[in-house]
Design a protein around this motif. Sequence first.
Motif, PDB file in Angstrom:
ATOM      1  N   ALA A 142      47.484 140.488  97.657  1.00 48.17           N
ATOM      2  CA  ALA A 142      46.424 140.919  96.734  1.00 48.17           C
ATOM      3  C   ALA A 142      47.014 141.383  95.402  1.00 48.17           C
ATOM      4  O   ALA A 142      46.503 141.043  94.329  1.00 48.17           O
ATOM      5  CB  ALA A 142      45.606 142.041  97.372  1.00 48.17           C
ATOM      6  N   ILE A 143      48.101 142.122  95.456  1.00 51.49           N
ATOM      7  CA  ILE A 143      48.740 142.598  94.218  1.00 51.49           C
ATOM      8  C   ILE A 143      49.335 141.422  93.454  1.00 51.49           C
ATOM      9  O   ILE A 143      49.246 141.363  92.218  1.00 51.49           O
ATOM     10  CB  ILE A 143      49.798 143.671  94.531  1.00 51.49           C
ATOM     11  N   ALA A 144      49.929 140.464  94.168  1.00 49.21           N
ATOM     12  CA  ALA A 144      50.486 139.278  93.492  1.00 49.21           C
ATOM     13  C   ALA A 144      49.377 138.501  92.794  1.00 49.21           C
ATOM     14  O   ALA A 144      49.562 138.031  91.659  1.00 49.21           O
ATOM     15  CB  ALA A 144      51.225 138.395  94.495  1.00 49.21           C
ATOM     16  N   LEU A 145      48.222 138.362  93.437  1.00 53.08           N
ATOM     17  CA  LEU A 145      47.096 137.675  92.792  1.00 53.08           C
ATOM     18  C   LEU A 145      46.634 138.426  91.548  1.00 53.08           C
ATOM     19  O   LEU A 145      46.311 137.805  90.523  1.00 53.08           O
ATOM     20  CB  LEU A 145      45.934 137.510  93.777  1.00 53.08           C
ATOM     21  N   ALA A 146      46.603 139.744  91.625  1.00 51.56           N
ATOM     22  CA  ALA A 146      46.212 140.542  90.453  1.00 51.56           C
ATOM     23  C   ALA A 146      47.199 140.331  89.305  1.00 51.56           C
ATOM     24  O   ALA A 146      46.787 140.145  88.144  1.00 51.56           O
ATOM     25  CB  ALA A 146      46.123 142.018  90.828  1.00 51.56           C
TER      26      ALA A 146
END
Length: 160
Positions: A142-146
């Motif tokens: 999720a953080i990588a997508l953000a």
Amino acid sequence: MRGSTFIAREKYRLDALKEEYRATESAGRFLLGLRYAVFAGVMAILGSLFAAYNGAFGLSTAHHHLFAQFGPATIGVLALILILAGVRLEQRLRQMYEECLKRAAEIERSLGVADGIFTRLEHMPRERFISSTGAVRMFAGAIALAWLALIIFALIAWRS
């Protein structure tokens, strides 16, 4: 004489197993704590990178030098590399922790401890998504997508 030598060797073997059991248990706890410390450290660095990203974005609107133009995207790429490194480190620490669990369970069996904690942990069903590793991976994803969205946003802003 032979009987006493056998008993002495057996006592030495059992004492060595008990010492290894304590060391293995301690190493397992250390590795488990280290996994969470790595996660916390990566999150702290990502927070700093986000602050730098915002600062670089402010530069890009006020100045036209090279860092101001490519800074936000570069910081985003650094964040993605950090996330990947954190996930890989977490995987390696998990492997080492599982080796400690296996060895401690073997020692329990050697000592005749039929229902030891490590034997029970070794036979616990492993859920793919309902585990600390699964949670870390989902969180990292999720953080990588953000960050990927922030990179795209920076590149779009740079082109306009």
